[in-house]
Design a protein around this motif. Structure first.
Motif, PDB file in Angstrom:
ATOM      1  N   THR A  91       0.839  -1.201   0.000  1.00  0.00           N
ATOM      2  CA  THR A  91       0.000   0.000   0.000  1.00  0.00           C
ATOM      3  C   THR A  91       0.876   1.254   0.000  1.00  0.00           C
ATOM      4  OG1 THR A  91      -0.129   0.254   2.417  1.00  0.00           O
ATOM      5  CG2 THR A  91      -1.711  -1.253   1.361  1.00  0.00           C
ATOM      6  N   THR A  92       0.313   2.335  -0.489  1.00  0.00           N
ATOM      7  CA  THR A  92       1.041   3.601  -0.542  1.00  0.00           C
ATOM      8  C   THR A  92       1.395   4.074   0.863  1.00  0.00           C
ATOM      9  OG1 THR A  92      -0.202   4.169  -2.537  1.00  0.00           O
ATOM     10  CG2 THR A  92       0.965   5.949  -1.440  1.00  0.00           C
ATOM     11  N   LYS A  93       0.460   3.922   1.779  1.00  0.00           N
ATOM     12  CA  LYS A  93       0.708   4.346   3.162  1.00  0.00           C
ATOM     13  C   LYS A  93       1.883   3.588   3.754  1.00  0.00           C
ATOM     14  CE  LYS A  93      -2.034   2.892   6.438  1.00  0.00           C
ATOM     15  NZ  LYS A  93      -3.215   2.728   7.321  1.00  0.00           N
ATOM     16  N   ASP A  94       1.904   2.281   3.569  1.00  0.00           N
ATOM     17  CA  ASP A  94       2.998   1.476   4.112  1.00  0.00           C
ATOM     18  C   ASP A  94       4.336   1.811   3.450  1.00  0.00           C
ATOM     19  OD1 ASP A  94       1.367   0.212   5.913  1.00  0.00           O
ATOM     20  OD2 ASP A  94       1.048  -1.581   4.691  1.00  0.00           O
ATOM     21  N   TYR A  97       5.584   4.916   5.143  1.00  0.00           N
ATOM     22  CA  TYR A  97       6.082   4.565   6.474  1.00  0.00           C
ATOM     23  C   TYR A  97       7.437   3.861   6.383  1.00  0.00           C
ATOM     24  CZ  TYR A  97       1.378   5.488   8.373  1.00  0.00           C
ATOM     25  OH  TYR A  97       0.198   6.067   8.755  1.00  0.00           O
ATOM     26  N   ILE A 151       3.910  10.290  -1.817  1.00  0.00           N
ATOM     27  CA  ILE A 151       2.891  11.133  -1.180  1.00  0.00           C
ATOM     28  C   ILE A 151       1.860  11.581  -2.207  1.00  0.00           C
ATOM     29  CG2 ILE A 151       2.465  13.353  -0.047  1.00  0.00           C
ATOM     30  CD1 ILE A 151       5.262  13.002   1.287  1.00  0.00           C
ATOM     31  N   GLY A 154      -0.390   8.781  -2.966  1.00  0.00           N
ATOM     32  CA  GLY A 154      -1.347   8.566  -1.880  1.00  0.00           C
ATOM     33  C   GLY A 154      -2.477   9.578  -1.891  1.00  0.00           C
ATOM     34  N   VAL A 159      -5.724   8.205  -0.024  1.00  0.00           N
ATOM     35  CA  VAL A 159      -5.165   7.666   1.215  1.00  0.00           C
ATOM     36  C   VAL A 159      -4.662   8.799   2.104  1.00  0.00           C
ATOM     37  CG1 VAL A 159      -3.316   6.234   2.203  1.00  0.00           C
ATOM     38  CG2 VAL A 159      -4.508   5.497   0.130  1.00  0.00           C
ATOM     39  N   PHE A 160      -4.058   9.827   1.479  1.00  0.00           N
ATOM     40  CA  PHE A 160      -3.546  10.971   2.221  1.00  0.00           C
ATOM     41  C   PHE A 160      -4.462  12.172   2.030  1.00  0.00           C
ATOM     42  CE2 PHE A 160       0.762   8.948   1.124  1.00  0.00           C
ATOM     43  CZ  PHE A 160       0.716   8.124   2.241  1.00  0.00           C
ATOM     44  N   LYS A 205       2.131  10.027   9.558  1.00  0.00           N
ATOM     45  CA  LYS A 205       0.800   9.591   9.969  1.00  0.00           C
ATOM     46  C   LYS A 205      -0.201  10.731   9.983  1.00  0.00           C
ATOM     47  CE  LYS A 205       2.266   5.581  12.702  1.00  0.00           C
ATOM     48  NZ  LYS A 205       2.340   4.960  14.044  1.00  0.00           N
ATOM     49  N   VAL A 208      -2.438  11.056   6.836  1.00  0.00           N
ATOM     50  CA  VAL A 208      -3.344   9.961   6.478  1.00  0.00           C
ATOM     51  C   VAL A 208      -4.783  10.369   6.755  1.00  0.00           C
ATOM     52  CG1 VAL A 208      -3.979   7.563   6.959  1.00  0.00           C
ATOM     53  CG2 VAL A 208      -1.568   8.237   6.973  1.00  0.00           C
TER      54      VAL A 208
END
Length: 210
Positions: A91-94, A97, A151, A154, A159-160, A205, A208
């Motif tokens: 995932t883009t979020k992961d 991170y 980013i 996302g 997601v963001f 975070k 998000v």
């Protein structure tokens, strides 16, 4: 086989001169990253490579040229280790991170000896080695590009947060991460650098969407 300038290089495909140059680069990379350009002597280089000074300078014009090639080698390996971990994320979020977590002590990655090559080179170059300073700056810009890309992706995926400033966020993360590396250099404590990375994670975070 070595990893250099974003490519795997097979020794069987290299000429004798190319193999010697690759050996010199790989053997001196850690020394330049730890001791810097000014602090690395020809004795350090001959000891690490098990070659004579004549052999080294028969393959490179001068110490500057070796130092620049060693920086490229260190940066390529530094980026490769992080990217391998990022590529494992689905995932883009992961992925965002992981661009931070990869530097945390819990990740236990085998980064080049001496720490962040970009920070080391910027400190080492100062106003006396412009070519090295430029290479280090280009490395920072590549890191920024990686973060901005993920980013923006996302944001596109929802997601963001849509109001997220990708470049500003990326620079915030880089600044905190680099300060973490600096704290480690000063204190030799991973706890100090990990705390800065945890703050960088809070920044990630915060963009998000709920």
């Amino acid at each position: 086989m070595i990893y250099y300038n974003d490519h795997y290089i097979c020794h069987m495909e290299m000429s004798k001169t190319e193999r010697t140059r690759a050996h010199i680069i790989a053997s001196t990379a850690a020394i330049f990253n730890k001791k810097g350009y000014a602090g690395t002597s020809i004795t350090d280089m001959t000891k690490a490579t098990q070659l004579t000074s004549g052999s080294i300078y028969g393959n490179f014009a001068n110490k500057e040229e070796v130092a620049l090639a060693a920086f490229d080698y260190n940066l390529a390996n530094f980026r490769r280790l992080v990217q391998l971990e990022v590529n494992k994320c689905t995932t883009t979020k992961d992925k965002l991170y992981m661009y931070i977590q990869a530097y945390h002590s819990s990740a236990n990655l085998k980064f080049p000896e001496g720490g962040c090559p970009m920070q080391n080179a910027l400190v080492d170059a100062d106003d006396t080695f412009e070519a090295l300073r430029k290479k280090a700056a280009e490395g920072i810009m590549l890191w920024k590009k990686d973060l901005v890309t993920v980013i923006q992706q996302g944001i596109k995926e929802g997601v963001f947060r849509p109001e997220t400033k990708a470049e500003k966020t990326a620079l915030h993360i880089i600044a905190l991460s680099e300060f973490g590396f600096l704290m480690y250099s000063v204190s030799r404590s991973r706890k100090q650098s990990d705390e800065m990375l945890e703050i960088a994670m809070e920044v990630a975070k915060s963009i998000v969407r709920d």
